[in-house]
Design an enzyme around this catalytic site. Structure first.
Site, mmCIF file in Angstrom:
data_model
loop_
_atom_site.group_PDB
_atom_site.id
_atom_site.type_symbol
_atom_site.label_atom_id
_atom_site.label_comp_id
_atom_site.label_asym_id
_atom_site.label_seq_id
_atom_site.Cartn_x
_atom_site.Cartn_y
_atom_site.Cartn_z
ATOM 1 C CG ASP A 24 119.602 23.059 95.069
ATOM 2 O OD1 ASP A 24 118.858 23.885 94.635
ATOM 3 O OD2 ASP A 24 119.988 22.111 94.348
ATOM 4 N N GLY A 25 116.768 23.439 96.523
ATOM 5 C CA GLY A 25 115.563 22.557 96.831
ATOM 6 C C GLY A 25 114.488 23.366 97.110
ATOM 7 C CG ASN A 26 114.326 27.384 98.272
ATOM 8 O OD1 ASN A 26 114.611 26.549 99.394
ATOM 9 N ND2 ASN A 26 114.862 28.498 98.298
ATOM 10 N NE ARG A 28 115.385 20.138 93.310
ATOM 11 C CZ ARG A 28 116.363 19.891 93.744
ATOM 12 N NH1 ARG A 28 116.806 18.296 93.913
ATOM 13 N NH2 ARG A 28 117.572 20.659 94.140
ATOM 14 C CG HIS A 41 112.656 31.008 96.057
ATOM 15 N ND1 HIS A 41 113.590 30.232 96.061
ATOM 16 C CD2 HIS A 41 112.378 31.058 94.685
ATOM 17 C CE1 HIS A 41 113.843 29.846 94.807
ATOM 18 N NE2 HIS A 41 113.204 30.500 94.043
ATOM 19 C CD GLU A 71 127.671 30.783 87.660
ATOM 20 O OE1 GLU A 71 127.299 30.876 88.785
ATOM 21 O OE2 GLU A 71 128.462 31.468 87.143
ATOM 22 C CD1 TRP A 73 123.435 37.347 88.160
ATOM 23 C CD2 TRP A 73 121.197 38.412 88.199
ATOM 24 N NE1 TRP A 73 123.632 38.528 89.228
ATOM 25 C CE2 TRP A 73 122.265 39.163 89.373
ATOM 26 C CE3 TRP A 73 120.057 39.001 88.158
ATOM 27 C CZ2 TRP A 73 121.639 39.948 90.108
ATOM 28 C CZ3 TRP A 73 119.741 39.916 89.167
ATOM 29 C CH2 TRP A 73 120.494 40.230 90.121
ATOM 30 C CG LEU A 135 126.124 34.349 112.858
ATOM 31 C CD1 LEU A 135 127.122 33.040 112.894
ATOM 32 C CD2 LEU A 135 124.851 33.756 112.809
ATOM 33 N NE ARG A 192 123.708 21.636 95.672
ATOM 34 C CZ ARG A 192 123.876 22.241 94.604
ATOM 35 N NH1 ARG A 192 125.281 22.347 94.108
ATOM 36 N NH2 ARG A 192 123.092 22.671 93.704
ATOM 37 N NE ARG A 198 124.688 20.906 90.249
ATOM 38 C CZ ARG A 198 123.772 20.066 89.612
ATOM 39 N NH1 ARG A 198 124.071 18.804 89.332
ATOM 40 N NH2 ARG A 198 122.555 20.435 89.443
ATOM 41 C CB SER A 200 126.703 25.065 92.278
ATOM 42 O OG SER A 200 126.097 23.830 91.896
HETATM 43 C C1 FPP Z 1 117.789 27.539 95.545
HETATM 44 O O1 FPP Z 1 116.545 26.454 95.141
HETATM 45 C C2 FPP Z 1 117.360 28.660 95.997
HETATM 46 C C3 FPP Z 1 117.753 30.021 95.411
HETATM 47 C C4 FPP Z 1 118.218 30.045 94.170
HETATM 48 C C5 FPP Z 1 117.376 31.204 96.222
HETATM 49 C C6 FPP Z 1 117.367 31.260 97.712
HETATM 50 C C7 FPP Z 1 116.975 32.155 98.318
HETATM 51 C C8 FPP Z 1 116.533 32.262 99.376
HETATM 52 C C9 FPP Z 1 116.023 31.090 100.328
HETATM 53 C C10 FPP Z 1 115.967 33.599 99.864
HETATM 54 C C11 FPP Z 1 117.188 33.850 100.734
HETATM 55 C C12 FPP Z 1 116.993 35.213 101.553
HETATM 56 C C13 FPP Z 1 117.782 35.699 102.423
HETATM 57 C C14 FPP Z 1 117.507 37.006 103.199
HETATM 58 C C15 FPP Z 1 119.129 34.765 102.960
HETATM 59 P P1 FPP Z 1 116.064 26.284 93.678
HETATM 60 O O2 FPP Z 1 115.253 27.195 93.418
HETATM 61 O O3 FPP Z 1 117.126 25.975 92.978
HETATM 62 O O4 FPP Z 1 115.409 24.947 93.902
HETATM 63 P P2 FPP Z 1 115.206 23.784 92.810
HETATM 64 O O5 FPP Z 1 116.516 23.128 92.720
HETATM 65 O O6 FPP Z 1 114.378 22.621 93.534
HETATM 66 O O7 FPP Z 1 114.672 24.285 91.606
#
Ligand code: FPP
Length: 250
Positions: A24-26, A28, A41, A71, A73, A135, A192, A198, A200
């Protein structure tokens, strides 16, 4: 730093067999740098690559990554499209390297929900790596734990209806056998990132006795040192599985 941490982990010896991660956190991470969410991402892929490599080197047997939830989606269409494109590009780009490193790819979740191209790429990746013995990399894609449990209960109810099983025979083992994760040991450590505390809808049944590790690091910042520190934290816990501390240390 990493060398010292690795040494400490190997000396302690109790390395988790299965690590599961809520990445999580991409978004932000990207906002904090005034970048569009998709950059988060994209950068998250670099964390995935590094974490997969280290898990392989530490001889961890299973790594499950919560890549896209049922979720998710509900996110804006443009973001979903970008994530699916990224997924396709990543699998196509990384699969030979994963194969070379003896990684076995598999999926939990409803792969049929994915657009055709990433769906096909995943199936090819799974086939290509199916005989590997290193792995086990498990991507949770269109995965929701409650949905998984409903699927399992329906299958069991169907067997009872057809007289193939008696309702009094339903047990933890029977339910476990009907889940996507039937061939996978329960996670020992669930990480996490991104500061939320949480689960989720991730591996609810499977993580009944899993050790939880929450960190404020955003996923794109979660790299080798962060993973090694999470493992050290895990190694310092006492897993009691409902028993007393005295019983466990006997
Ligand atoms: C959550 O961050 C991240 C996701 C919902 C997508 C994660 C997907 C990837 C990193 C790609 C992975 C690819 C492979 C091949 C494993 P968020 O968008 O919910 O961040 P936020 O909470 O800061 O908005």
């Amino acid at each position: 730093m990493s060398k010292l941490l690795r040494k400490q982990i190997l000396e302690q010896g109790d390395i988790p067999n299965h690590i599961a991660i809520i990445m999580d956190g991409n978004g932000r991470w990207a906002s904090s740098k005034n970048l569009p969410r998709i950059s988060g991402h994209q950068e998250g892929i670099n964390s995935v690559r590094e974490i997969v490599q280290i898990c392989g080197e530490l001889e961890i047997s299973h790594l499950t990554l919560y890549t896209f939830s049922s979720e998710n989606w509900n996110r804006p269409k443009v973001e979903i499209k970008a994530i699916m494109k990224l997924l396709l590009r990543t699998i196509n780009k990384e699969i030979n390297n994963l194969n070379k490193n003896n990684v076995r790819l598999s999926i939990i979740g409803d792969l049929n929900d994915l657009p055709k191209d990433p769906q096909q790429a995943m199936i090819e990746g799974i086939n290509k790596t199916k005989n590997n013995t290193g792995l086990n990399l498990i991507l949770a894609l269109s995965y929701g734990s409650r949905q998984e449990l409903i699927m399992a209960f329906k299958r069991i109810a169907n067997k009872v209806e057809k007289g193939k099983m008696k309702s009094e025979d339903i047990s933890q083992e029977i339910i476990t056998r009907e889940l996507y994760t039937c061939d996978t040991p329960d996670p020992d450590l669930l990480i996490r990132t991104g500061g939320e505390h949480r689960i989720s809808n991730f591996l609810l049944w499977q993580s009944a006795y899993t050790e939880l590790y929450m960190t404020d690091s955003f996923w794109p910042d979660f790299r080798e040192d962060q993973l090694l520190n999470a493992i050290i934290d895990y190694q310092n816990r006492q897993r009691r599985f409902g028993q007393t501390s005295e019983q466990v240390s006997e």
